[in-house]
Design a protein around this motif. Sequence first.
Motif, PDB file in Angstrom:
ATOM      1  N   THR A  82      41.329  43.658  35.023  1.00 13.17           N
ATOM      2  CA  THR A  82      42.172  42.894  36.010  1.00 13.17           C
ATOM      3  C   THR A  82      42.809  41.561  35.700  1.00 13.17           C
ATOM      4  O   THR A  82      43.371  40.813  36.256  1.00 13.17           O
ATOM      5  CB  THR A  82      41.546  42.368  37.356  1.00 13.17           C
ATOM      6  OG1 THR A  82      40.205  41.843  36.904  1.00 13.17           O
ATOM      7  CG2 THR A  82      40.975  43.376  38.360  1.00 13.17           C
ATOM      8  N   THR A  83      42.804  41.420  34.198  1.00 13.18           N
ATOM      9  CA  THR A  83      43.383  40.248  33.436  1.00 13.18           C
ATOM     10  C   THR A  83      44.947  40.719  33.535  1.00 13.18           C
ATOM     11  O   THR A  83      45.110  42.058  33.284  1.00 13.18           O
ATOM     12  CB  THR A  83      42.837  40.157  31.947  1.00 13.18           C
ATOM     13  OG1 THR A  83      41.646  40.138  32.046  1.00 13.18           O
ATOM     14  CG2 THR A  83      43.497  39.132  31.213  1.00 13.18           C
ATOM     15  N   LYS A  84      45.777  39.610  33.470  1.00 14.49           N
ATOM     16  CA  LYS A  84      46.997  39.986  33.484  1.00 14.49           C
ATOM     17  C   LYS A  84      47.357  40.264  32.087  1.00 14.49           C
ATOM     18  O   LYS A  84      46.820  39.462  30.999  1.00 14.49           O
ATOM     19  CB  LYS A  84      47.976  38.588  33.872  1.00 14.49           C
ATOM     20  CG  LYS A  84      48.013  38.631  35.396  1.00 14.49           C
ATOM     21  CD  LYS A  84      48.837  37.637  35.968  1.00 14.49           C
ATOM     22  CE  LYS A  84      49.001  37.986  37.232  1.00 14.49           C
ATOM     23  NZ  LYS A  84      49.343  36.648  38.156  1.00 14.49           N
ATOM     24  N   GLN A 124      48.210  43.235  36.074  1.00 15.94           N
ATOM     25  CA  GLN A 124      47.063  43.308  35.337  1.00 15.94           C
ATOM     26  C   GLN A 124      47.037  44.556  34.326  1.00 15.94           C
ATOM     27  O   GLN A 124      47.973  45.434  34.604  1.00 15.94           O
ATOM     28  CB  GLN A 124      46.050  43.690  36.716  1.00 15.94           C
ATOM     29  CG  GLN A 124      46.069  42.596  37.661  1.00 15.94           C
ATOM     30  CD  GLN A 124      45.153  42.961  38.399  1.00 15.94           C
ATOM     31  OE1 GLN A 124      44.795  43.939  38.734  1.00 15.94           O
ATOM     32  NE2 GLN A 124      44.836  41.861  39.428  1.00 15.94           N
TER      33      GLN A 124
END
Lengths: 309, 261
Positions: free
Chosen positions: B143-145, B98
């Motif tokens: 929390t986005t990859k 993330q």
Amino acid sequence: MLNLLNVTFMGILRLIPSGIGEGLAWGILALGVYISFRVLDVADMSVDGTLALGGVVTAVLVANGTNVVLAILISVISGAVAGAITGLMHTKLKIPAILSGILMMFALYSVNIHIMSGKSNVSLLKQPTLLNLLSDWLQIDRSVINIIVFALFAALVIAAIYWFFGTKLGSAIRATGCNLQMARAQGIDTDSKVIIGLAISNGLAALAGSLIAQKDSNATVDMASGAIVIGLASIVIGELIFKKNLPFWAKLAGVIVGSIIYRLIIMLALQMPFAETYDMKLITAILLVLAMSVTVIKKRHHKKEAKHA
Amino acid sequence: MLDIKNLTKVFGKGTVNEKVALTNLSLHLNEGDFVTVIGGNGAGKSTLLNCIAGVFAVDEGSITINGMDVTKMPEHKRARFVSRVFQDPLLGTAADMQIEENLAIASQRGQRRGLGWNVTKKDSQHLKEVVATLGLGLENRMTTKVNLLSGGQRQALTLLMATMNKPSILLLDEHTAALDPKTAQKVLDLTRKITTENNQTTIMITHNMKDAITYGNKLIMMSDGKIIFQAEGEQKQKLTVADLLEKFQQIGDENDRILLS
């Protein structure tokens, strides 16, 4: 005819509990393989030796009167040490990962026979293994105890892995597996991270070996032959069933589910009238090829659809 | 601050492919210097940066940072003082992790990585504020990859990760070359903003003559593993692209890429 079908069906039903037990125990191996292949991105084949090492160490210690809990602990440590040595060969001596693992598995064959004082197997029948002790104490059937104990171990291992890879050290290991160059640029000593990762992976393989030996009441030098393929098959089947964008703990649970499904498929396949027990490896190989090609075929299909759109 | 003395780096020593990448090169940087580096392909620019970062062991010479001889220090230890942004936007971040995990790893550079949580609630809040300074809206996607971000976003993130700990030296290896012109300009603006605010000592390789003149307070031109021209301060400001091209022509080291820029 109907009668015959009925018998086979009942036979299969009766096999399910043992399939689940088997799947849970080998699932712990699959979790170990998941750490090396998926998290660290290192193709480590040591598990073929370390799983047997775990089984052999437990069997010899328990047969010689060591407490079973201590025996399991020593098994895990010995597996971890072997994994760390594979890691050292790979990172410090620059031997390709796949060869380092093969060499470790090769060498452990002799080591395992040495531990068994030259014999090729050690029996645990009527010995105070964890499963026998609990079965006697709780007055529950062994096949049920197997499932309960292995499920508890699997849950414990998943929780431990989930916690560990959320820590700073665990994240550094993940970064090492994901992007070596980035990890080094961020000050991560990637060599030590690979070594730690392989130690954990092989420690888990040895734990699986210890539990499998107790389940089978027997440890043999070739109990782990093909373990790497079985581990990979479980992972791939789990990934087919569980979607990609799941949280980490669900992915780990997916590995265990994959392992159970793999066992059930194998058991079902071996029930076929033309199948013999020694066909297991052939069936496993075909299963793995099929499971792995599904993703490729799906992708190709998507591409075609995209072209038409 | 940075002292490079008589640096020599030879690849494939003693083989038929022997290539001398750096020859007896010396360079001195003061605190807060921003040096742009230009030169043709194979001039030794990237090798110089890789030697400073510790990717390559040097054959001769010494590298001193803040008075400490780091010539023999391994790459991961040197990362405490030296941080980098690569040309390829994919190389600077861990794709499967993330945004906040990547930032947390960068924020721990030079510290021991133990069994504490990688990203605590407190870290999370702090990292969010740090990302907000990029002005890309990434603070709402913590929390986005990273593999879901564009090349420009990833490069901006890498730049932030490289500078958030205020390293002694920042090395930029053509860090905008793989981006489209508009995004490249954004990342360059960001580079200027961050380096000015932090008084960050920086070495930036570029193939763009105009950028080399516009940015920084020093300029060096390399050819064949040597520094063949240096300019700083007023002298650098007065340079034109034509001047630089003439210099390249004098040494006969012009190639298509330089002519095009």
